[in-house]
Design a protein around this motif. Structure first.
Motif, PDB file in Angstrom:
ATOM      1  N   ASN A 195       0.811  -1.220   0.000  1.00 20.03           N
ATOM      2  CA  ASN A 195       0.000   0.000   0.000  1.00 20.03           C
ATOM      3  C   ASN A 195       0.843   1.268   0.000  1.00 20.03           C
ATOM      4  OD1 ASN A 195      -2.423  -1.387  -0.013  1.00 20.03           O
ATOM      5  ND2 ASN A 195      -2.619  -1.397   2.213  1.00 20.03           N
ATOM      6  N   ALA A 196       1.894   1.281   0.809  1.00 19.20           N
ATOM      7  CA  ALA A 196       2.636   2.526   1.002  1.00 19.20           C
ATOM      8  C   ALA A 196       3.975   2.577   0.273  1.00 19.20           C
ATOM      9  CB  ALA A 196       2.865   2.760   2.498  1.00 19.20           C
ATOM     10  N   LEU A 197       4.724   1.476   0.276  1.00 21.39           N
ATOM     11  CA  LEU A 197       6.115   1.520  -0.166  1.00 21.39           C
ATOM     12  C   LEU A 197       6.390   0.921  -1.539  1.00 21.39           C
ATOM     13  CD1 LEU A 197       7.932   0.722   3.207  1.00 21.39           C
ATOM     14  CD2 LEU A 197       7.168   2.916   2.290  1.00 21.39           C
ATOM     15  N   ALA A 198       5.547  -0.001  -1.979  1.00 24.88           N
ATOM     16  CA  ALA A 198       5.786  -0.640  -3.281  1.00 24.88           C
ATOM     17  C   ALA A 198       5.866   0.358  -4.435  1.00 24.88           C
ATOM     18  CB  ALA A 198       4.707  -1.690  -3.557  1.00 24.88           C
ATOM     19  N   PRO A 199       5.008   1.394  -4.475  1.00 24.09           N
ATOM     20  CA  PRO A 199       5.129   2.374  -5.566  1.00 24.09           C
ATOM     21  C   PRO A 199       6.458   3.125  -5.559  1.00 24.09           C
ATOM     22  CG  PRO A 199       2.990   2.543  -4.501  1.00 24.09           C
ATOM     23  CD  PRO A 199       3.830   1.670  -3.628  1.00 24.09           C
ATOM     24  N   LEU A 200       7.129   3.123  -4.416  1.00 20.97           N
ATOM     25  CA  LEU A 200       8.393   3.853  -4.288  1.00 20.97           C
ATOM     26  C   LEU A 200       9.608   2.984  -4.589  1.00 20.97           C
ATOM     27  CD1 LEU A 200       7.600   5.581  -0.876  1.00 20.97           C
ATOM     28  CD2 LEU A 200       7.210   6.509  -3.162  1.00 20.97           C
ATOM     29  N   PHE A 201       9.599   1.754  -4.047  1.00 22.52           N
ATOM     30  CA  PHE A 201      10.796   0.915  -4.076  1.00 22.52           C
ATOM     31  C   PHE A 201      10.697  -0.336  -4.949  1.00 22.52           C
ATOM     32  CE2 PHE A 201      10.726   2.774   0.354  1.00 22.52           C
ATOM     33  CZ  PHE A 201      11.607   3.796   0.049  1.00 22.52           C
ATOM     34  N   GLY A 202       9.490  -0.667  -5.404  1.00 21.07           N
ATOM     35  CA  GLY A 202       9.340  -1.840  -6.268  1.00 21.07           C
ATOM     36  C   GLY A 202       8.115  -2.654  -5.918  1.00 21.07           C
ATOM     37  N   LYS A 203       7.317  -2.966  -6.927  1.00 19.82           N
ATOM     38  CA  LYS A 203       6.078  -3.708  -6.704  1.00 19.82           C
ATOM     39  C   LYS A 203       6.296  -5.212  -6.792  1.00 19.82           C
ATOM     40  CE  LYS A 203       3.201   0.072  -8.449  1.00 19.82           C
ATOM     41  NZ  LYS A 203       2.224   0.504  -9.464  1.00 19.82           N
ATOM     42  N   GLY A 204       5.452  -5.946  -6.066  1.00 21.31           N
ATOM     43  CA  GLY A 204       5.479  -7.397  -6.112  1.00 21.31           C
ATOM     44  C   GLY A 204       6.677  -8.030  -5.420  1.00 21.31           C
ATOM     45  N   LEU A 205       7.367  -7.297  -4.594  1.00 19.61           N
ATOM     46  CA  LEU A 205       8.573  -7.805  -3.930  1.00 19.61           C
ATOM     47  C   LEU A 205       8.230  -8.409  -2.576  1.00 19.61           C
ATOM     48  CD1 LEU A 205      11.039  -4.869  -4.711  1.00 19.61           C
ATOM     49  CD2 LEU A 205      10.630  -6.957  -6.040  1.00 19.61           C
ATOM     50  N   LYS A 206       8.934  -9.482  -2.244  1.00 18.57           N
ATOM     51  CA  LYS A 206       8.731 -10.161  -0.967  1.00 18.57           C
ATOM     52  C   LYS A 206      10.061 -10.252  -0.219  1.00 18.57           C
ATOM     53  CE  LYS A 206       4.482 -11.445  -2.284  1.00 18.57           C
ATOM     54  NZ  LYS A 206       3.246 -10.951  -1.660  1.00 18.57           N
ATOM     55  N   GLY A 207       9.969 -10.180   1.098  1.00 21.66           N
ATOM     56  CA  GLY A 207      11.140 -10.421   1.932  1.00 21.66           C
ATOM     57  C   GLY A 207      12.355  -9.602   1.530  1.00 21.66           C
ATOM     58  N   LYS A 208      13.489 -10.273   1.390  1.00 23.44           N
ATOM     59  CA  LYS A 208      14.745  -9.582   1.097  1.00 23.44           C
ATOM     60  C   LYS A 208      14.822  -9.047  -0.330  1.00 23.44           C
ATOM     61  CE  LYS A 208      17.561 -11.864   4.626  1.00 23.44           C
ATOM     62  NZ  LYS A 208      18.784 -12.672   4.899  1.00 23.44           N
ATOM     63  N   GLU A 209      13.863  -9.444  -1.185  1.00 21.30           N
ATOM     64  CA  GLU A 209      13.813  -8.842  -2.518  1.00 21.30           C
ATOM     65  C   GLU A 209      13.600  -7.328  -2.431  1.00 21.30           C
ATOM     66  OE1 GLU A 209      10.540 -10.714  -4.441  1.00 21.30           O
ATOM     67  OE2 GLU A 209      11.672 -12.476  -5.076  1.00 21.30           O
ATOM     68  N   ARG A 210      12.988  -6.899  -1.339  1.00 21.95           N
ATOM     69  CA  ARG A 210      12.705  -5.472  -1.173  1.00 21.95           C
ATOM     70  C   ARG A 210      13.968  -4.645  -0.908  1.00 21.95           C
ATOM     71  NH1 ARG A 210       7.824  -6.720   3.108  1.00 21.95           N
ATOM     72  NH2 ARG A 210       6.317  -7.582   1.598  1.00 21.95           N
ATOM     73  N   LEU A 211      15.039  -5.306  -0.526  1.00 21.70           N
ATOM     74  CA  LEU A 211      16.283  -4.593  -0.220  1.00 21.70           C
ATOM     75  C   LEU A 211      17.056  -4.339  -1.510  1.00 21.70           C
ATOM     76  CD1 LEU A 211      17.281  -6.603   2.985  1.00 21.70           C
ATOM     77  CD2 LEU A 211      15.804  -4.578   2.777  1.00 21.70           C
ATOM     78  N   SER A 212      16.430  -3.585  -2.375  1.00 24.64           N
ATOM     79  CA  SER A 212      16.942  -3.309  -3.720  1.00 24.64           C
ATOM     80  C   SER A 212      17.801  -2.051  -3.716  1.00 24.64           C
ATOM     81  CB  SER A 212      15.767  -3.118  -4.671  1.00 24.64           C
ATOM     82  OG  SER A 212      14.993  -1.995  -4.240  1.00 24.64           O
ATOM     83  N   GLN A 213      18.326  -1.721  -4.872  1.00 31.56           N
ATOM     84  CA  GLN A 213      19.096  -0.492  -5.005  1.00 31.56           C
ATOM     85  C   GLN A 213      18.205   0.726  -4.742  1.00 31.56           C
ATOM     86  OE1 GLN A 213      22.405  -0.011  -5.307  1.00 31.56           O
ATOM     87  NE2 GLN A 213      21.870   2.157  -5.024  1.00 31.56           N
ATOM     88  N   ALA A 214      16.948   0.630  -5.173  1.00 29.26           N
ATOM     89  CA  ALA A 214      16.009   1.731  -4.936  1.00 29.26           C
ATOM     90  C   ALA A 214      15.816   1.966  -3.437  1.00 29.26           C
ATOM     91  CB  ALA A 214      14.669   1.437  -5.602  1.00 29.26           C
ATOM     92  N   TRP A 215      15.748   0.877  -2.678  1.00 32.76           N
ATOM     93  CA  TRP A 215      15.615   1.007  -1.226  1.00 32.76           C
ATOM     94  C   TRP A 215      16.879   1.599  -0.615  1.00 32.76           C
ATOM     95  CZ3 TRP A 215      13.598   1.888   3.175  1.00 32.76           C
ATOM     96  CH2 TRP A 215      14.256   1.523   4.349  1.00 32.76           C
ATOM     97  N   TYR A 216      18.023   1.049  -0.951  1.00 30.69           N
ATOM     98  CA  TYR A 216      19.267   1.509  -0.331  1.00 30.69           C
ATOM     99  C   TYR A 216      19.609   2.956  -0.718  1.00 30.69           C
ATOM    100  CZ  TYR A 216      20.343  -3.061   1.647  1.00 30.69           C
ATOM    101  OH  TYR A 216      20.315  -4.210   2.394  1.00 30.69           O
ATOM    102  N   SER A 217      19.138   3.383  -1.868  1.00 34.26           N
ATOM    103  CA  SER A 217      19.377   4.774  -2.268  1.00 34.26           C
ATOM    104  C   SER A 217      18.592   5.757  -1.405  1.00 34.26           C
ATOM    105  CB  SER A 217      18.978   4.980  -3.737  1.00 34.26           C
ATOM    106  OG  SER A 217      19.803   4.226  -4.586  1.00 34.26           O
TER     107      SER A 217
END
Length: 297
Positions: A195-217
């Motif tokens: 609801n809140a973070l997928a539009p910012l950091f990546g959609k359809g991600l689970k668990g550690k998949e969310r720790l992407s470059q977009a997140w770390y940036s």
């Protein structure tokens, strides 16, 4: 009878003068102004507080950009935070210097550029919004007279801008900032993340998949870890989060991270939760901290 009449008139005049002198000057609020954005391809609303002497003085003023939280808009700090009332009182009693307070509408952007490039709010804020505001109003457009503050999502935005653009801001005051560590992001319930973070950091991600470059940036803790201490020290920080706030863990980790790098900062944990009662009772202290940074030592 004539002498008595004159005496009554004099008393009433004196009473009127005393009453006027004791009245608190009030600033002016423009609630629904807009900045046209070519980056976002739309008009962006903002609310602005102008100090009481703005229209009669020829001076320029320091500025604080005040960011709202998730699900609020540019009127949040005015409607629920009563920022004009707190600013009027603090200016009148000398707690803060006369200042302009600008509250942009950030929608649900977290004030950053989204991973897919569809929303470039950060670019808009830095490249279009601030320059437009500082050309329109009587503002001292220099780092040493510019502060930023905000609550929750706005606290996140406050930290993002202060960490990424330390040459633009003298001081930053995040309230109940949305600061998360990697484990919290990876283990966040799917509904909350989607609801809140997928539009910012990546959609359809689970668990550690969310720790992407977009997140770390855009991870506050990662940015602090990667930046040299001298760079972090360019901005003065006031960090405030309630002891019953669900975001207290991240704010405590931020305090520890800054402390380990020996970066001076103020850290406040007061009795309270993630609500307007907490933010209203802290905004004057935060503005005082920012206002003090505008003074020359």
């Amino acid at each position: 009878m004539k002498t008595f009449s004159i005496s009554i008139t004099a008393i009433l005049l004196l009473f009127s003068i005393v009453q006027t002198a004791g009245a608190q000057a009030t600033g002016k609020v423009l609630e629904q102004k807009t900045v046209k954005s070519s980056i976002l391809a739309r008009d962006v609303k903002y609310t602005i507080y102008l100090p009481a002497d703005y229209e009669t003085s020829e001076r320029t003023y320091p500025v604080v950009y005040l960011l709202h939280g998730y699900t609020d808009d540019n009127t949040g700090w005015l409607q629920f935070g009563e920022i004009n009332r707190y600013a009027d009182k603090a200016i009148a009693d000398g707690t803060i210097p006369p200042m302009i307070i600008v509250m942009p509408n950030g929608d649900s952007s977290f004030y950053i550029n989204s991973y897919d490039g569809k929303e470039k709010y950060e670019d808009f804020f830095i490249k279009e919004f601030m320059p437009a505001i500082e050309k329109t109003y009587h503002i001292k457009a220099e780092k040493k007279y510019r502060g930023i503050a905000g609550l929750s999502m706005g606290g996140f935005g406050t930290l993002i801008y202060a960490l990424k653009y330390p040459d633009l801001f003298a001081a930053a005051a995040p309230f109940s900032a949305a600061v998360w560590d990697d484990a919290t992001i990876a283990n966040m319930p799917d509904a909350s993340y989607d609801n809140a973070l997928a539009p910012l950091f990546g959609k359809g991600l689970k668990g550690k998949e969310r720790l992407s470059q977009a997140w770390y940036s855009n991870s506050i803790l990662k940015l602090v870890a990667d930046k040299p201490a001298d760079e972090l020290k360019k901005v003065k920080y006031w960090i405030d989060c309630g002891d019953d706030d669900f975001l207290s863990k991240g704010n405590c980790l931020l305090h520890i991270a800054l402390s380990e790098k020996m970066v001076p900062h103020e850290f406040r944990v007061r009795d309270g939760a993630h609500n307007w009662t907490y933010w209203r009772t802290g905004i004057t202290d935060a503005l005082h901290f920012i206002g003090d940074s505008f003074h020359q030592k």
